[in-house]
Design a protein around this motif. Structure first.
Motif, PDB file in Angstrom:
ATOM      1  N   LEU A 783       0.829  -1.205   0.000  1.00 55.81           N
ATOM      2  CA  LEU A 783       0.000   0.000   0.000  1.00 55.81           C
ATOM      3  C   LEU A 783       0.865   1.259   0.000  1.00 55.81           C
ATOM      4  N   GLU A 784       1.896   1.256   0.823  1.00 56.03           N
ATOM      5  CA  GLU A 784       2.796   2.415   0.882  1.00 56.03           C
ATOM      6  C   GLU A 784       3.497   2.632  -0.458  1.00 56.03           C
ATOM      7  N   GLY A 785       3.898   1.532  -1.095  1.00 55.71           N
ATOM      8  CA  GLY A 785       4.570   1.652  -2.386  1.00 55.71           C
ATOM      9  C   GLY A 785       3.657   2.213  -3.457  1.00 55.71           C
ATOM     10  N   ASN A 786       2.416   1.739  -3.497  1.00 51.60           N
ATOM     11  CA  ASN A 786       1.471   2.244  -4.488  1.00 51.60           C
ATOM     12  C   ASN A 786       1.119   3.700  -4.250  1.00 51.60           C
ATOM     13  N   GLU A 787       0.960   4.070  -2.986  1.00 50.18           N
ATOM     14  CA  GLU A 787       0.681   5.477  -2.679  1.00 50.18           C
ATOM     15  C   GLU A 787       1.835   6.364  -3.128  1.00 50.18           C
ATOM     16  N   LYS A 788       3.050   5.822  -3.029  1.00 52.76           N
ATOM     17  CA  LYS A 788       4.232   6.590  -3.401  1.00 52.76           C
ATOM     18  C   LYS A 788       4.339   6.792  -4.905  1.00 52.76           C
ATOM     19  N   ILE A 789       4.110   5.733  -5.684  1.00 50.42           N
ATOM     20  CA  ILE A 789       4.357   5.838  -7.122  1.00 50.42           C
ATOM     21  C   ILE A 789       3.094   6.169  -7.924  1.00 50.42           C
ATOM     22  N   LEU A 790       1.915   5.801  -7.408  1.00 51.96           N
ATOM     23  CA  LEU A 790       0.684   6.039  -8.156  1.00 51.96           C
ATOM     24  C   LEU A 790      -0.223   7.075  -7.507  1.00 51.96           C
ATOM     25  N   GLY A 791       0.012   7.309  -6.221  1.00 53.33           N
ATOM     26  CA  GLY A 791      -0.842   8.246  -5.504  1.00 53.33           C
ATOM     27  C   GLY A 791      -1.939   7.518  -4.749  1.00 53.33           C
ATOM     28  N   PRO A 792      -2.532   8.175  -3.744  1.00 58.35           N
ATOM     29  CA  PRO A 792      -3.532   7.503  -2.891  1.00 58.35           C
ATOM     30  C   PRO A 792      -4.857   7.234  -3.589  1.00 58.35           C
ATOM     31  N   ASP A 793      -5.114   7.903  -4.721  1.00 55.07           N
ATOM     32  CA  ASP A 793      -6.414   7.753  -5.370  1.00 55.07           C
ATOM     33  C   ASP A 793      -6.383   6.844  -6.596  1.00 55.07           C
ATOM     34  N   HIS A 794      -5.227   6.236  -6.873  1.00 57.30           N
ATOM     35  CA  HIS A 794      -5.165   5.343  -8.029  1.00 57.30           C
ATOM     36  C   HIS A 794      -5.960   4.071  -7.721  1.00 57.30           C
ATOM     37  N   LEU A 828     -13.311   5.570  -4.751  1.00 57.85           N
ATOM     38  CA  LEU A 828     -13.648   4.871  -5.983  1.00 57.85           C
ATOM     39  C   LEU A 828     -14.912   5.448  -6.619  1.00 57.85           C
ATOM     40  N   GLU A 829     -15.873   5.833  -5.784  1.00 57.79           N
ATOM     41  CA  GLU A 829     -17.079   6.465  -6.323  1.00 57.79           C
ATOM     42  C   GLU A 829     -16.728   7.757  -7.058  1.00 57.79           C
ATOM     43  N   ARG A 830     -15.771   8.495  -6.508  1.00 62.06           N
ATOM     44  CA  ARG A 830     -15.385   9.758  -7.132  1.00 62.06           C
ATOM     45  C   ARG A 830     -14.566   9.532  -8.409  1.00 62.06           C
ATOM     46  N   ILE A 831     -13.700   8.520  -8.403  1.00 61.14           N
ATOM     47  CA  ILE A 831     -12.773   8.315  -9.520  1.00 61.14           C
ATOM     48  C   ILE A 831     -13.407   7.501 -10.647  1.00 61.14           C
ATOM     49  N   LEU A 832     -14.049   6.392 -10.290  1.00 59.15           N
ATOM     50  CA  LEU A 832     -14.565   5.470 -11.300  1.00 59.15           C
ATOM     51  C   LEU A 832     -16.077   5.556 -11.477  1.00 59.15           C
ATOM     52  N   GLY A 833     -16.777   6.147 -10.500  1.00 57.17           N
ATOM     53  CA  GLY A 833     -18.232   6.201 -10.565  1.00 57.17           C
ATOM     54  C   GLY A 833     -18.871   5.104  -9.733  1.00 57.17           C
ATOM     55  N   HIS A 836     -19.062   1.316 -11.383  1.00 55.79           N
ATOM     56  CA  HIS A 836     -17.891   0.554 -11.838  1.00 55.79           C
ATOM     57  C   HIS A 836     -17.784  -0.730 -11.012  1.00 55.79           C
ATOM     58  N   PRO A 837     -17.392  -1.842 -11.634  1.00 55.46           N
ATOM     59  CA  PRO A 837     -17.278  -3.100 -10.871  1.00 55.46           C
ATOM     60  C   PRO A 837     -16.380  -2.979  -9.644  1.00 55.46           C
ATOM     61  N   HIS A 838     -15.278  -2.214  -9.758  1.00 55.13           N
ATOM     62  CA  HIS A 838     -14.394  -2.061  -8.597  1.00 55.13           C
ATOM     63  C   HIS A 838     -15.095  -1.329  -7.460  1.00 55.13           C
ATOM     64  N   THR A 839     -15.916  -0.344  -7.812  1.00 56.33           N
ATOM     65  CA  THR A 839     -16.673   0.389  -6.785  1.00 56.33           C
ATOM     66  C   THR A 839     -17.673  -0.536  -6.113  1.00 56.33           C
ATOM     67  N   LEU A 840     -18.373  -1.319  -6.909  1.00 51.31           N
ATOM     68  CA  LEU A 840     -19.378  -2.223  -6.349  1.00 51.31           C
ATOM     69  C   LEU A 840     -18.722  -3.321  -5.510  1.00 51.31           C
ATOM     70  N   SER A 841     -17.523  -3.744  -5.905  1.00 48.67           N
ATOM     71  CA  SER A 841     -16.777  -4.689  -5.075  1.00 48.67           C
ATOM     72  C   SER A 841     -16.481  -4.080  -3.713  1.00 48.67           C
ATOM     73  N   SER A 842     -16.146  -2.794  -3.697  1.00 49.27           N
ATOM     74  CA  SER A 842     -15.868  -2.112  -2.435  1.00 49.27           C
ATOM     75  C   SER A 842     -17.127  -2.005  -1.576  1.00 49.27           C
ATOM     76  N   VAL A 843     -18.291  -1.791  -2.220  1.00 48.97           N
ATOM     77  CA  VAL A 843     -19.563  -1.780  -1.483  1.00 48.97           C
ATOM     78  C   VAL A 843     -19.776  -3.128  -0.808  1.00 48.97           C
ATOM     79  N   ASN A 844     -19.509  -4.191  -1.556  1.00 44.69           N
ATOM     80  CA  ASN A 844     -19.672  -5.549  -1.031  1.00 44.69           C
ATOM     81  C   ASN A 844     -18.749  -5.791   0.166  1.00 44.69           C
ATOM     82  N   ASN A 845     -17.468  -5.327   0.070  1.00 39.08           N
ATOM     83  CA  ASN A 845     -16.515  -5.528   1.165  1.00 39.08           C
ATOM     84  C   ASN A 845     -16.938  -4.786   2.430  1.00 39.08           C
TER      85      ASN A 845
END
Length: 980
Positions: A783-794, A828-833, A836-845
């Motif tokens: 998580l720290e690596g991704n936040e560093k190279i892609l940013g927290p909202d990727h 994810l709601e702000r970035i993908l809508g 989006h399947p990734h957003t709905l996966s997050s709702v499920n989690n």
């Protein structure tokens, strides 16, 4: 090139076959006494003097021009080989054959002194380096054995024949004759050569030749004993003896000595010469090594330093490198084409030179198989090059000292000419297109690197670009970056180049390579700057501008800027349709690129439409079996997989695989990619056995054709770990994930997206085994690596955040898990809508962690929201939709809504059986859940039947000892107690 040596000093020893023969024989002074204590002063033949009438009393004859070498070291197996071949009756011929400086003379010298101490045979020694030297040796023998000496030049041949007859006659007895430095082939042609016609044959005696020429060995019918480099312990011992009593016991000095000896390939002459320089100049080995490794020029200067050795022939050269000059002269005179071939080889990498690189070089006669064999045979015969076989391929290697020597030997104009020739040869043979690269052995790469090093020639720049393309296609991104940066620098610094389309293509490819290196931010900057430069001057609808747009779209996609990436891809596609029309191959490529970014945004239906359009166009324009058409087949298969259309995805993957096997062969990287993709489709259907077989085939294929740390090999390792995890092979899965992770860290660095993905998936494997603490540590690092190279909202960063929330949930850290899930969902709601399947996966989690905390009402609301969204975008029968149905059913059971829960579980079960089959793990989970809700409703018989079904299948597929099998057995075991 022969020069007289000024002999001085006491550097005698195991120095090779350039032995100083001594001074004038005509003074007739003869040294007598014990041969082991005689020094080489004045006339150098030694033995017993004659007294008239008492000839036999002073035998055996000992005519050896050198004292015994007190510093002779090792070579016992070679001495033994000479002994073995000298045994028996009759006439025997032995040749010590090898590279100049390998110690042939010293081995012969040591052998004859050993033999002289053990027997009464006569020992004679003459030089074979030329007729005058040979004649003088025979004259000395004649004086000892009292053969009348020729009085005039006209009697010379008859005199030499008389000495020959003496050796062959009964008066000679048992004898050994050493003919040293018999290297000039013209002197030893059969029985008619200028020297060979005087070489004795007959019924007795042992002849020992020392020679660099394999032809001399053959023509003189000798048993060949190959003399190569010394063993490491022998080399160390010789160096120690020659250097003397210096304090070299420190680790730094020991390491330096080892490196020096390796660099001169344990060649005795080079060891003696290096030790002589250090001794005379009081230079420590560590200092010598520092100078030596500084550059090739410094190495050449060191190895060209003269040194003296009283056991080398007087007219031989006196430096390590100069010892080969006489051989170069002879080859140039005797076979010019062999000399040209040697010069070409000198300016290639000296190791692993493919035979076809030489035979197809364009040198005169190289393409004629007979002339080529004669030329390369000459170089092999003089031990200047060696042969290495690899399967059915032949490679050649040039000795390092020979390479350095020839670079000193050649005048400057020839050096420059042959450097340019080598560059032209390699450039002409290195392929210009990707579809030929698979036929290029990796052995070509070092030669490209050597011929382009330090060159500013336009041919070298263009060759560097092709090498950069090769490295990019083969996945060696760091190497590709080096070559492309060099191209750009050459063009920026040299006036020979125009900054034209070729220059821009270098910059564009550098941007592409940066993407694959995980430096999407750097790539974006490079490509934006390029576009700004060329769009204004060339216009928006030129091929190079559109290609740059495609690469920039990919960089934006990797950075998570999907909207801008889509806009860029659409712009590029419109431009291609405008200049090439809808049926142009470049337009089809643009359609495929747009389809990929649509897939990333969860726009699966539109992505499928675009992929089908690309495939249909490719089939019309290029044909169904064209590589680009087959790439479209694979892309369509991937989007079908994402939509849960596993059967159709499998069909498309099999079509792609069959086509690539037919067109590209079973081991092509694209074919292996199809093997892997088919494995994914099978894994999605729960066909784990076949999926594992496919993924193992892909990995074995990549390991065969690529390096073990190549990105494709590591990705294949990672993919195999995934199916092993699904099969419950947790330990092997963890091992494979760790192997992939270590490879990615080494190759791409700890912060590359592929490294972080492997880290995340390893955490999953650890989570499966209940190693929650280590799993959490891994995920936090990812998580720290991704936040560093892609940013927290990727999206990738947020996906890893969801993984962290999951492992926290498994540890009962519900509050922190809920916080992370809510944070990820909001972004994810702000970035993908929201849809989006990734957003709905997050709702499920989030619903899941709320359920674990007993917040059933809010959990039900979230599950229903996720289900409605997935039904809308994926359809009612998608596996993700059915998993959401199953989750909603579980919370309904918690709320006591058993009837609705049962309805939802039955819907999930029917859907899974329909699309995945009755034995898929997801299907079995649905059966278990339905059994549980049936049990709560008192339907014990139905519940038991369902649990029996699950237990039977899991025992068959996973085995009796797997966790899920044990869970099914435990569920079944509780039923009798509850029913009672």
């Amino acid at each position: 090139m022969d020069r007289m040596a000024d002999i001085s000093g006491n550097f005698s020893g195991n120095s090779g076959d350039h032995n100083v023969y001594g001074s004038n024989y005509n003074n007739n002074n003869i040294i007598t006494g014990n041969s082991s204590s005689i020094t080489n002063i004045g006339p150098i033949y030694q033995g017993c003097a004659f007294r008239t009438g008492d000839r036999e009393a002073y035998r055996p004859y000992r005519i050896i021009p050198y004292c015994r070498n007190s510093k002779f070291t090792g070579r016992k197996h070679l001495i033994e080989a000479v002994k073995r071949n000298s045994q028996g009756s009759g006439h025997r011929r032995i040749a010590l054959h090898g590279l100049g400086g390998s110690g042939k003379t010293q081995i012969a010298l040591e052998y004859v002194y050993q033999r002289a101490s053990e027997s009464d045979c006569d020992v004679f020694w003459v030089h074979g380096s030329g007729v005058p030297e040979f004649s003088e040796g025979f004259r000395a023998i004649a004086q000892h054995v009292r053969i009348p000496v020729a009085s005039a030049k006209t009697d010379q041949e008859g005199f030499l024949l008389n000495v020959k007859r003496w050796f062959e006659g009964p008066a000679s007895g048992d004898w050994i004759l050493v003919i040293d430095n018999a290297d000039n082939e013209e002197d030893f042609i059969g029985n008619g050569g200028r020297i060979s016609k005087f070489v004795p044959q007959g019924q007795r005696g042992t002849l020992i030749f020392t020679t660099r020429s394999l032809r001399v060995v053959s023509w003189q019918n000798c048993e060949r004993i190959e003399v190569g480099k010394m063993e490491e312990d022998e080399a160390q011992a010789l160096f120690s003896k020659r250097l003397g009593n210096w304090n070299t016991t420190g680790d730094e000095e020991k390491e330096a000595i080892t490196m020096i000896l390796e660099s001169v390939h344990h060649i005795p002459l080079a060891i003696v010469g290096a030790a002589a320089f250090m001794s005379e100049t009081q230079t420590l080995p560590s200092t010598y090594w520092k100078i030596f490794r500084g550059s090739d020029e410094q190495a050449r200067r060191l190895l060209s330093q003269p040194f003296c050795d009283i056991q080398r022939e007087a007219d031989m050269t006196e430096s390590i490198l100069a010892t080969y000059f006489v051989t170069f002269d002879r080859i140039t005179l005797q076979m010019p084409r062999a000399a040209e071939l040697l010069r070409l080889i000198t300016f290639l990498d000296r190791q692993n030179i493919p035979e076809e690189l030489l035979s197809q070089s364009g040198l005169e006669g190289a393409d004629d198989p007979i002339e080529f064999r004669q030329a390369i045979g000459k170089l092999l015969g003089f031990s200047l090059v060696t042969t290495v076989k690899c399967g059915d391929k032949t490679f050649y290697e040039l000795h390092r000292l020979v390479q350095l020597s020839l670079q000193v030997y050649l005048p400057t104009d020839e050096l420059n000419r042959w450097r340019a020739t080598a560059l032209g040869v390699v450039s002409s043979l290195f392929p210009r297109h990707w579809n030929s690269w698979r036929d290029v052995s990796s052995a070509y790469i070092p030669h490209v690197l050597v011929v382009t090093k330090h060159s500013t020639d336009p041919i070298a720049e263009e060759l560097c670009f092709r090498l950069g393309q090769y490295f990019q296609d083969m996945g060696f991104y760091n190497d590709a970056e080096i070559q492309l940066c060099r191209c750009i620098t050459l063009r920026e610094e040299s006036r020979e180049y125009d900054w034209d389309a070729e220059g821009r293509s270098r910059v564009m490819l550098l941007g592409a390579v940066s993407i694959y290196q995980g430096k999407a931010d750097v790539a974006e900057k490079i490509l934006r700057n390029l576009l700004e430069d060329i769009e204004g001057s060339l216009g928006p609808d030129t091929p190079i501008v559109l290609k740059a747009m495609d690469w920039l779209a990919l960089a934006l996609r990797f950075r998570g800027k999907y909207d801008e990436s889509e806009a860029m891809s659409r712009c590029a596609l419109e431009g291609r349709e405008k200049i090439g029309g809808p049926e142009h191959p470049d337009t089809v490529t643009g359609i495929s690129n747009l389809a990929i970014v649509l897939q990333d945004q969860g726009k699966y239906d539109e992505s499928e439409t675009m992929n089908r359009r690309a495939l249909e166009a490719g089939e019309r324009i290029l044909g169904p079996d064209h590589p680009d058409t087959l790439a479209s087949v694979s892309n369509l298969a991937l989007i079908l997989h994402s939509q849960g259309k596993y059967d159709e995805s499998e069909t498309m993957n099999r079509r792609g695989l069959e086509g690539r096997e037919k067109i590209l062969g079973p081991d092509h990287p694209d074919t292996l990619a199809s093997v892997n993709n088919l494995g994914m489709a099978l894994q999605g259907q729960g066909k784990y056995d076949e999926a594992e077989t496919m993924k193992r085939r892909a990995l074995e294929g990549y390991e065969k054709i690529l390096e073990p740390d190549h990105p494709l090999t590591l990705t294949s390792t990672h993919n195999l770990a995934s199916v092993l995890r699904c099969r419950g092979k947790y330990i092997e899965s963890e091992t494979m994930y760790r192997r992939a992770l270590e490879g990615f860290e080494k190759l791409l660095g700890p912060d590359h997206r592929d490294t972080l993905l492997a880290l995340n998936n390893l955490a999953f494997a650890l989570q499966d085994q209940g190693k929650y603490i280590e799993s959490e540590t891994m995920i936090r690092r990812a998580l720290e690596g991704n936040e560093k190279i892609l940013g927290p909202d990727h999206p990738h960063t947020l996906a890893i955040a969801k993984t962290l929330a999951s492992v926290l949930q498994d540890q009962g850290k519900y509050i922190e898990s809920e916080t992370i899930n809510r944070h990820a969902l909001k972004r994810l709601e702000r970035i993908l809508g929201r849809d989006h399947p990734h957003t709905l996966s997050s709702v499920n989690n989030l619903a899941s962690v709320l359920q674990d905390q007993g917040k059933y009402i809010e959990s039900e609301t979230m599950y229903r929201c996720a289900l409605e969204g997935l039904e809308k975008i994926l359809g009612r029968d998608h596996p993700h939709t059915l998993s959401s149905v199953n989750n909603l059913a579980s919370v309904l059971r918690n709320l006591g809504k058993f009837a609705e829960s049962e309805t939802m579980h039955r819907r999930a079960l029917e859907g899974h059986e329909k699309i995945l089959g009755p034995d898929h793990p997801h299907t079995l989970i649905s059966v278990s859940n339905l059994a549980l809700v049936s049990h709560y409703q008192g339907k014990y018989i139905e519940s038991e039947t369902m649990n029996q079904r699950v237990l039977k299948v899991r025992r068959m597929i996973l085995g009796r000892d797997r966790p899920r099998t044990s869970s099914s057995a435990n569920s079944l075991a509780t039923l009798p107690r509850l029913q009672g």
